[in-house]
Design an enzyme around this catalytic site. Structure first.
Site, mmCIF file in Angstrom:
data_model
loop_
_atom_site.group_PDB
_atom_site.id
_atom_site.type_symbol
_atom_site.label_atom_id
_atom_site.label_comp_id
_atom_site.label_asym_id
_atom_site.label_seq_id
_atom_site.Cartn_x
_atom_site.Cartn_y
_atom_site.Cartn_z
ATOM 1 N N LYS A 193 -21.260 31.396 -32.012
ATOM 2 C CA LYS A 193 -21.426 29.937 -32.056
ATOM 3 C C LYS A 193 -21.753 29.156 -31.034
ATOM 4 O O LYS A 193 -22.290 28.298 -31.476
ATOM 5 C CB LYS A 193 -20.298 29.498 -33.098
ATOM 6 C CG LYS A 193 -20.231 30.197 -34.575
ATOM 7 C CD LYS A 193 -21.380 29.565 -35.403
ATOM 8 C CE LYS A 193 -20.816 29.676 -36.659
ATOM 9 N NZ LYS A 193 -21.669 28.997 -37.779
ATOM 10 N N SER B 37 -19.694 39.684 -34.891
ATOM 11 C CA SER B 37 -19.978 38.263 -34.669
ATOM 12 C C SER B 37 -19.108 37.277 -34.245
ATOM 13 O O SER B 37 -19.263 36.511 -33.584
ATOM 14 C CB SER B 37 -20.366 37.608 -36.135
ATOM 15 O OG SER B 37 -19.329 37.735 -37.047
#
Length: 422
Positions: A60, A315
């Site tokens: 992110k 992720s």
């Protein structure tokens, strides 16, 4: 990819390449690791893109920094607002610290404490965390209101071209690091920013690569949009896979994902938990639930990927150790090893002993037992949790309860009762 498709996406390969240059001194170039255990299991070459090793332990930071770095000096001085279930918040917080801009970060009250603490840590005094609501969407509404009232720039976690371009840099690194032709890319899908960015880049630079999205079944918002052929909002979600649990995917990300995703798989939360535990126990990789989504989807493509080169994006790795018991239980329920019953014991002496001696199998174990009526323990019903060694032992357990006259109700099969009692 033709020019019409590129124009409809609004995010171009050039945007991703520029973003890669803009963020390269801030983000880590995470490793692309060959995984022998998974490769042997599926009969193919499995590579893991380790975004769990990123500076904020998730991808992110890429989109957040790319977006905030483009703000004017005045916008940076006015401050930033964002909403996040955790990882985007950390990316924004770290960006605020680096660029000396104050951020007000709204997070659901259900966010693991570990993620909240990390946001404050990465913010370095430049952020204020506001816990509100039960889901990302609740926090999102508060963040939007704050940005309007305080003239802060809202940094969307996924539905923004600059954010999407930043997330697409994961694909740039993968293609730079892999000398083999990539046949399949498995990528987690929440709001769709990572899938949209990576898919845009791959479909232009490596068009033969099939991009497969993986979404949790309790929050399959993108799947619902693709099924209905339009942008829709879910009325209710399971927030367990918190990094991918959104009711409303982005307008931009939906438009891009419907063009770049070759398939979208819906993965049960229990399967996500089993994969997470396997990653930890067999590979010493600490992933969060969203981080194990892409690997949890591999079983659904086991036949197609044999002999192929496969990349899975891990992720994120922001997992709260306090959730491990719930993760283990969800895994065991999914694997058919943990069952809960309401058992009505017959009103005869020794009924409980008979249950233990003659109903339970030799490898079965009671790991929870409590009477539901404190004033009637002699004949009242009890909540009984039974752990099996093999899922094939379940029918035999039911047969023995029926033969011995123990009336029971399977709590696992009643969602409302399960949530009430377990």
């Amino acid at each position: 990819m033709d020019q019409t498709q590129q124009k409809s996406q609004t995010v171009l390969v050039e945007d991703i390449m520029i973003a890669n240059q803009r963020i390269k001194d801030v983000v880590l170039h995470t490793p692309l690791q060959f995984n022998s255990l998974l490769s042997d299991k599926y009969g193919c070459n499995v590579y893991l893109k380790r975004e769990d090793l990123q500076v904020v332990r998730s991808f992110k930071i890429r989109g957040a920094y790319n977006r905030i770095k483009k703000l004017s000096e005045e916008e940076l001085q006015n401050g930033i607002a964002c909403a996040s279930a955790g990882n985007h918040a950390q990316g924004v917080a770290h960006s605020c610290h680096l660029l000396r801009s104050h951020g007000k970060i709204f997070m659901p009250t259900t966010t693991p404490k570990q993620k909240v603490d990390q946001v404050k840590f990465f913010g370095g005094g430049h952020v204020e965390v506001v816990l509100t609501g039960d889901t990302f969407d609740d926090a999102y509404e508060k963040a939007i209101l704050c940005s309007e009232q305080e003239n802060r720039t809202f940094i969307h976690p996924y539905d923004n071209e600059d954010v999407i371009a930043g997330q697409g840099t994961v694909a740039v690194e993968i293609l730079n690091d892999c000398s083999e032709q990539i046949d399949y890319l498995f990528v987690p899908v929440g709001g769709g920013g990572l899938a949209a960015g990576m898919g845009t880049f791959l479909k232009s630079v490596s068009p033969d690569t099939l991009v497969i999205g993986a979404e949790p079944s309790g929050a399959a918002a993108m799947n619902e949009c693709l099924t209905q052929g339009k942008h829709v909002t879910l009325s209710d979600i399971d927030p367990f896979v918190d990094g991918a649990a959104v009711k409303n995917v982005g307008e931009i990300t939906y438009r891009i994902c419907r063009e770049v995703l070759d398939d979208l798989l819906v993965v049960p939360e229990g399967k996500v938990c089993s994969t997470l535990l396997e990653l930890y126990n067999r590979n010493a990789i600490v992933a969060e639930p969203t981080g194990s989504l892409s690997l949890a989807a591999l079983d659904q493509y086991a036949d197609q990927i044999k002999g192929k080169n496969v990349v899975c994006v891990v992720s994120g790795g922001n997992n709260d150790i306090g959730r491990m018991q719930e993760i283990k239980e969800r895994s065991m329920i999914f694997e058919g090893l943990q069952h809960y019953f309401i058992v009505h014991f017959p009103q005869r002496a020794g009924a409980l002993r008979e249950f233990l001696d003659e109903v339970l199998g030799p490898h079965d174990d009671i790991n929870r037992f409590e009477y539901t009526k404190k004033n009637n323990k002699e004949s009242g019903p009890a909540l009984v949790g039974i752990e099996l060694k093999h899922r094939e032992d379940y029918p035999g357990l039911l047969d023995r309860m029926n033969q011995k006259g123990f009336a029971y109700q399977c709590v696992n099969q009643d969602k409302t009762l399960f949530q009430l009692l377990v």
